[in-house]
Scaffold this active site. Structure first.
Site, PDB file in Angstrom:
ATOM      1  N   TYR A  46      80.442 109.451  25.922  1.00 41.95           N
ATOM      2  CA  TYR A  46      78.936 109.032  24.963  1.00 41.95           C
ATOM      3  C   TYR A  46      77.674 108.638  25.337  1.00 41.95           C
ATOM      4  O   TYR A  46      77.803 107.884  26.593  1.00 41.95           O
ATOM      5  CB  TYR A  46      79.404 108.138  23.763  1.00 41.95           C
ATOM      6  CG  TYR A  46      78.737 109.459  22.667  1.00 41.95           C
ATOM      7  CD1 TYR A  46      78.517 110.030  22.514  1.00 41.95           C
ATOM      8  CD2 TYR A  46      80.500 108.885  21.092  1.00 41.95           C
ATOM      9  CE1 TYR A  46      78.174 110.385  21.141  1.00 41.95           C
ATOM     10  CE2 TYR A  46      80.482 110.038  20.399  1.00 41.95           C
ATOM     11  CZ  TYR A  46      79.055 110.812  20.217  1.00 41.95           C
ATOM     12  OH  TYR A  46      79.120 111.726  18.932  1.00 41.95           O
ATOM     13  N   GLU A  48      73.871 108.561  23.802  1.00 37.50           N
ATOM     14  CA  GLU A  48      72.844 109.012  23.183  1.00 37.50           C
ATOM     15  C   GLU A  48      71.982 108.069  23.743  1.00 37.50           C
ATOM     16  O   GLU A  48      71.941 106.806  24.247  1.00 37.50           O
ATOM     17  CB  GLU A  48      73.148 108.296  22.411  1.00 37.50           C
ATOM     18  CG  GLU A  48      74.233 109.878  20.892  1.00 37.50           C
ATOM     19  CD  GLU A  48      74.772 108.700  19.215  1.00 37.50           C
ATOM     20  OE1 GLU A  48      74.828 108.202  19.613  1.00 37.50           O
ATOM     21  OE2 GLU A  48      75.087 110.095  19.097  1.00 37.50           O
ATOM     22  N   ASP A 191      57.855 129.712  27.245  1.00 37.49           N
ATOM     23  CA  ASP A 191      59.580 129.813  27.023  1.00 37.49           C
ATOM     24  C   ASP A 191      59.996 130.771  27.881  1.00 37.49           C
ATOM     25  O   ASP A 191      59.881 132.096  28.047  1.00 37.49           O
ATOM     26  CB  ASP A 191      60.073 130.212  25.297  1.00 37.49           C
ATOM     27  CG  ASP A 191      62.076 131.020  25.271  1.00 37.49           C
ATOM     28  OD1 ASP A 191      62.410 130.722  26.443  1.00 37.49           O
ATOM     29  OD2 ASP A 191      62.010 130.794  24.432  1.00 37.49           O
ATOM     30  N   THR A 217      66.147 128.345  29.583  1.00 43.86           N
ATOM     31  CA  THR A 217      67.454 128.157  29.285  1.00 43.86           C
ATOM     32  C   THR A 217      68.129 128.082  31.072  1.00 43.86           C
ATOM     33  O   THR A 217      67.182 128.389  31.724  1.00 43.86           O
ATOM     34  CB  THR A 217      68.475 129.166  28.659  1.00 43.86           C
ATOM     35  OG1 THR A 217      68.002 129.921  29.297  1.00 43.86           O
ATOM     36  CG2 THR A 217      68.586 129.704  27.250  1.00 43.86           C
ATOM     37  N   LYS A 220      70.355 131.606  32.538  1.00 46.43           N
ATOM     38  CA  LYS A 220      69.543 133.513  32.703  1.00 46.43           C
ATOM     39  C   LYS A 220      70.120 133.975  34.655  1.00 46.43           C
ATOM     40  O   LYS A 220      71.385 133.405  35.002  1.00 46.43           O
ATOM     41  CB  LYS A 220      68.877 133.198  32.106  1.00 46.43           C
ATOM     42  CG  LYS A 220      69.534 133.436  30.885  1.00 46.43           C
ATOM     43  CD  LYS A 220      68.368 134.409  29.757  1.00 46.43           C
ATOM     44  CE  LYS A 220      68.394 133.757  27.868  1.00 46.43           C
ATOM     45  NZ  LYS A 220      68.286 132.818  27.308  1.00 46.43           N
ATOM     46  N   ARG A 226      75.252 127.538  30.414  1.00 48.72           N
ATOM     47  CA  ARG A 226      74.782 126.903  28.805  1.00 48.72           C
ATOM     48  C   ARG A 226      73.970 125.751  29.073  1.00 48.72           C
ATOM     49  O   ARG A 226      74.678 124.995  28.364  1.00 48.72           O
ATOM     50  CB  ARG A 226      75.902 127.484  28.416  1.00 48.72           C
ATOM     51  CG  ARG A 226      76.513 128.922  28.245  1.00 48.72           C
ATOM     52  CD  ARG A 226      76.733 129.679  26.856  1.00 48.72           C
ATOM     53  NE  ARG A 226      76.784 131.177  27.543  1.00 48.72           N
ATOM     54  CZ  ARG A 226      75.847 131.441  27.626  1.00 48.72           C
ATOM     55  NH1 ARG A 226      74.864 131.861  26.887  1.00 48.72           N
ATOM     56  NH2 ARG A 226      76.141 132.949  28.033  1.00 48.72           N
TER      57      ARG A 226
END
Ligand code: DSN
Length: 404
Positions: A46, A48, A191, A217, A220, A226
């Site tokens: 974790y 955060e 984008d 992203t 691609k 991903r």
């Protein structure tokens, strides 16, 4: 203890990937190193917050990894600031809107059916529920109508103008859109999810020169895991982006994926990646040109994808073309064409891209061959059996997915 049923499905998918011709323009095959990091022990932690400002102890190594990802992506795209935590492209867009806009603010973008994206204001997306979205359009040649965009912007006075698309085969004039955005005092957002790899390899223009904020992203053309990223040259904007990312919209970052992103940025800085991207462009153009030579209507291309009009070329709609091609081992997606009369679930064409197949070593001769198979099969010039044999003859010379 292994769930054997689940691992059987994994093996089935490996076989499918190895035995088919993957032409979905948004897909790719990640390297062993990227896949190793995705499946690493980093998933246990974790973290955060952001490097140096975490809400949990034990983040020293995680901070090094996330900082490495930030530094590499800044170098790759010549950006001053980066957030590498968005879980996906849609999340990156949501974070960007949340950072810059208030609920109800106006966005001017290109609609999904003309090449945009669901998260750019489609009526089924959060983006049209929380923001007021108006669309600009393509001209008769399938290119952005910059004059029309300007007219819309002057009339509509958006707070944000969005460019960057999921089915647009041409270069984008970022300077022209930035000038329009300046005239109406709007943010300019790009984008670049589809074309990030081509931009990284300097085979397309870099939007960072003009855009206030750029989302992408990483899976691609960039060929990573991903995930999503956000880049900007503005300190004020990155502060807003990071706050929007955490704590506003996301929780704990996926540090295994962030490490895999860093590896993909590292790979994208190499000369062999640049050569790969040149090959992607060359293969895509060779395939599109072959369809044109055969008399089949397609958009042409300046990047890694093009649209093939299957209804006018073969009297087969996009949905049926996708299904017929899947039967012979060619994977594509049905896609709306500009001014398509069909519904999104049917469409009049398909989208074809060469990022994935080029990673497996496909050449422009394979690309030409593939156009010939699609043409012959959709026109019913050859049987399913013959088409399958021709597909197998291409596939047998490609690299195995697990060896990439
Ligand atoms: N689904 C992606 C594509 O295929 O273009 C966009 O998110």
């Amino acid at each position: 203890m292994k769930d054997n049923e689940l691992f059987k499905f994994l093996n089935d998918e490996l076989e499918r990937q190895n035995n088919s011709i993957e032409l979905i323009a948004s897909e790719n095959f990640a390297s062993k190193e990227v896949r190793e990091l995705c499946g690493s022990i980093l998933t246990n932690k974790y973290a955060e917050g952001f490097p140096g400002k975490r809400y949990y102890g034990g983040c020293v190594n995680i901070d090094n990894i996330e900082t490495r990802a930030i530094e590499l992506v800044k170098k790759l795209f010549n950006a001053n600031y980066a957030c590498v935590q968005p879980h996906s492209g849609t999340q990156a867009n949501m974070i960007a809107y949340y950072a810059l806009l208030e609920t109800g603010d106006k966005i001017l973008s290109l609609s999904l059916d003309e090449g945009g994206h669901l998260s750019h204001g489609s009526k089924v997306s959060f983006s049209s529920k929380y923001y007021n979205v108006e669309f600009y359009h393509l001209n008769a040649f399938g290119r952005i109508d910059y004059e029309g965009l300007k007219k819309k912007a002057l009339e509509y006075k958006p707070k944000l103008i969005l460019a960057g698309f999921s089915a647009y085969p041409f270069e984008i004039d970022y300077k022209a859109i930035k000038e329009i955005a300046n005239e109406v005092n709007a943010y300019f957002m790009v984008d670049m999810a589809h074309i990030a790899g081509l931009i990284a390899a300097k085979e397309l223009n870099n939007p960072l020169k003009y855009a206030d904020i750029v989302t992408s992203t990483t899976h691609k053309t960039l060929r990573g895991p991903r995930g999503g990223i956000i880049l900007t040259n503005s300190e004020e904007i990155i502060k807003k982006v990071n706050k929007a990312c955490f704590p506003a919209l996301q929780g704990g970052p996926l540090e295994n994926i962030i490490a895999a992103k860093a590896q993909c940025f590292y790979e994208a800085l190499t000369d062999s990646y640049k050569e790969y991207i040149r090959n992607v462009k060359e293969n895509t153009l060779a395939c599109s040109n072959e369809f044109t030579r055969l008399g089949d209507i397609n958009s042409g291309t300046e990047n890694h994808l093009f649209l093939l009009n299957t209804i006018d070329s073969y009297k087969v709609n996009g949905k049926d073309a996708q299904e017929l091609l899947e039967e012979i081992g060619i994977t594509v997606n049905k896609n709306m064409l500009p001014n398509d009369k069909e519904k999104p679930s049917v469409t009049s064409g398909i989208r074809i891209g060469f990022a994935a197949l080029t990673t497996r070593g496909a050449t422009k001769f394979d690309a030409i061959n593939i156009a010939d198979i699609i043409h012959d099969y959709l026109l019913k010039n050859i049987s399913k059996e013959e088409a399958k044999i021709r597909v197998k003859n291409i596939v047998k010379n490609l690299k195995k997915v697990e060896e990439i």
